[in-house]
Design a protein around this motif. Structure first.
Motif, short mmCIF file in Angstrom:
data_model
loop_
_atom_site.label_atom_id
_atom_site.label_comp_id
_atom_site.label_asym_id
_atom_site.label_seq_id
_atom_site.Cartn_x
_atom_site.Cartn_y
_atom_site.Cartn_z
N VAL A 19 -19.74 -95.80 59.83
CA VAL A 19 -18.85 -95.16 58.30
C VAL A 19 -19.71 -94.84 57.29
N ASP A 20 -19.35 -93.95 56.52
CA ASP A 20 -20.25 -93.22 54.74
C ASP A 20 -20.00 -94.41 54.34
N ILE A 21 -20.60 -94.55 53.70
CA ILE A 21 -21.35 -95.52 52.35
C ILE A 21 -21.15 -94.57 51.38
N ALA A 22 -20.78 -95.08 50.40
CA ALA A 22 -21.10 -93.85 48.83
C ALA A 22 -21.77 -94.55 47.79
N PRO A 23 -22.47 -94.26 46.81
CA PRO A 23 -22.87 -94.90 46.02
C PRO A 23 -22.72 -96.00 45.35
N ASP A 24 -21.10 -96.04 45.21
CA ASP A 24 -20.40 -96.69 44.62
C ASP A 24 -19.84 -98.00 45.48
N ARG A 25 -19.82 -97.91 46.13
CA ARG A 25 -19.21 -98.10 47.95
C ARG A 25 -18.52 -98.07 48.15
N ARG A 26 -17.66 -97.48 48.15
CA ARG A 26 -16.41 -96.93 48.42
C ARG A 26 -16.90 -96.10 50.08
N ALA A 27 -16.03 -96.59 51.65
CA ALA A 27 -16.78 -97.00 52.64
C ALA A 27 -15.90 -96.06 53.18
N THR A 28 -15.77 -94.41 54.08
CA THR A 28 -14.87 -93.81 54.73
C THR A 28 -15.45 -93.64 56.40
N LEU A 29 -14.20 -94.13 57.17
CA LEU A 29 -14.81 -94.36 58.60
C LEU A 29 -14.53 -92.42 59.13
N VAL A 30 -15.43 -92.35 59.47
CA VAL A 30 -16.12 -91.24 60.08
C VAL A 30 -15.95 -91.11 62.09
N ALA A 31 -16.05 -92.25 62.69
CA ALA A 31 -15.74 -92.58 63.88
C ALA A 31 -15.60 -93.81 64.53
N VAL A 32 -14.45 -94.23 65.57
CA VAL A 32 -14.82 -95.50 66.07
C VAL A 32 -14.14 -95.39 67.48
N THR A 33 -14.83 -96.21 68.54
CA THR A 33 -14.47 -96.03 69.76
C THR A 33 -15.37 -97.12 70.07
N VAL A 34 -14.52 -97.74 71.94
CA VAL A 34 -14.89 -98.81 72.57
C VAL A 34 -15.18 -97.62 73.74
N ILE A 35 -16.68 -98.64 74.29
CA ILE A 35 -17.29 -98.20 75.20
C ILE A 35 -16.66 -99.34 76.70
N GLN A 36 -16.20 -98.60 77.21
CA GLN A 36 -16.30 -99.83 78.59
C GLN A 36 -16.39 -99.76 79.40
N THR A 37 -17.12 -100.49 80.72
CA THR A 37 -17.52 -100.85 81.82
C THR A 37 -17.05 -101.03 82.67
N ALA A 38 -16.06 -101.14 84.30
CA ALA A 38 -16.20 -101.92 85.09
C ALA A 38 -16.67 -103.10 85.74
N PRO A 39 -15.91 -104.51 85.13
CA PRO A 39 -16.76 -105.58 85.84
C PRO A 39 -17.60 -105.08 87.59
N ASP A 40 -16.97 -104.43 88.15
CA ASP A 40 -17.47 -104.88 89.52
C ASP A 40 -18.58 -103.39 89.25
N LEU A 41 -19.17 -102.81 88.70
CA LEU A 41 -20.56 -101.77 88.78
C LEU A 41 -21.05 -102.69 88.70
N ASP A 174 -12.04 -100.08 41.11
CA ASP A 174 -11.48 -99.84 42.87
C ASP A 174 -12.25 -100.40 43.90
N LEU A 175 -13.08 -102.16 43.34
CA LEU A 175 -13.85 -102.63 44.26
C LEU A 175 -12.41 -102.98 45.34
N THR A 176 -12.70 -103.85 46.07
CA THR A 176 -11.82 -104.38 46.59
C THR A 176 -11.97 -106.20 46.61
N PRO A 177 -11.60 -106.98 46.87
CA PRO A 177 -11.12 -108.06 46.62
C PRO A 177 -12.44 -108.97 47.17
N ALA A 178 -12.90 -108.33 48.57
CA ALA A 178 -13.85 -108.70 49.45
C ALA A 178 -15.52 -108.38 48.51
N GLN A 179 -14.64 -106.72 47.76
CA GLN A 179 -16.18 -105.81 47.87
C GLN A 179 -16.80 -107.03 46.27
#
Length: 196
Positions: A19-41, A174-179
């Protein structure tokens, strides 16, 4: 602009959000993923796979900081061990690139994105979607948690800087209630420290 890579550590599913966070605290998605591994490995192969994928993400996105969920003891020792092992891989990969890793508790993260530390996963996911202006909720929960960690870290370090410098924090429409709730909590915490 500060780029934060958040990690929700796990051996089977390891959530990673950038996530990129601007000085005014505005957050912007850059990337998201989930790394998965098999339990039998074999364990060492699982950790290697997590490390390799995480290294590629760190090199691709070049974050300024890494936020990692703090591991807590649970009744399920096997689960907590896997989480701790995955956390070690994250710490190693970040340190190898000279990045500082900050650990955040689940309640800190929940408070940052929802305004209260006892929020459930559904509430956290909904707020992450809203904060990042995503068309759909990030899934699975590991992805949402990783993004929440990145947001928490960006807001927390951003909120601390003006206080350290003695500057006032200007209100933003432009702050959210959480912010807004997070800023109020930060202000209250600073005031109570000064009263001591």
């Amino acid at each position: 602009m500060t780029r934060v890579l958040g990690v929700d550590p796990g051996l089977t599913r390891c959530g990673v959000g950038v996530v990129d966070i601007a000085p005014d605290r505005r957050a912007t998605l850059v990337a998201v993923t989930v790394i998965q591994t098999a339990p039998d490995l074999a364990l060492e192969r699982r950790l290697l796979a997590i490390g390799d994928e995480l290294a590629a993400l760190l090199d691709e996105h070049q974050p300024d900081a890494v936020a990692l969920e703090r591991v807590f003891a649970q009744h399920n020792v096997r689960t907590v061990m896997g989480t701790a092992q995955a956390s070690g891989v994250v710490l190693h990969a970040a340190a190898a690139r000279g990045l500082v890793v900050t650990l955040h508790t689940p309640s800190e993260v929940k408070a940052a994105v929802t305004g209260h530390g006892s929020a459930d996963k559904k509430q956290v996911t909904a707020m992450v979607q809203r904060i990042l202006r995503m068309d759909a909720a990030p899934k699975p929960a590991d992805a949402a948690d990783a993004l929440a960690l990145a947001i928490c870290h960006g807001w927390r370090t951003g909120a601390a800087s003006p206080a350290v410098l003695g500057a006032s924090i200007a209100p933003h429409g432009d702050l959210t209630p959480a912010q807004v709730a997070w800023r109020a909590a930060e202000k209250s915490a600073r005031a109570s420290r000064l009263d001591r």
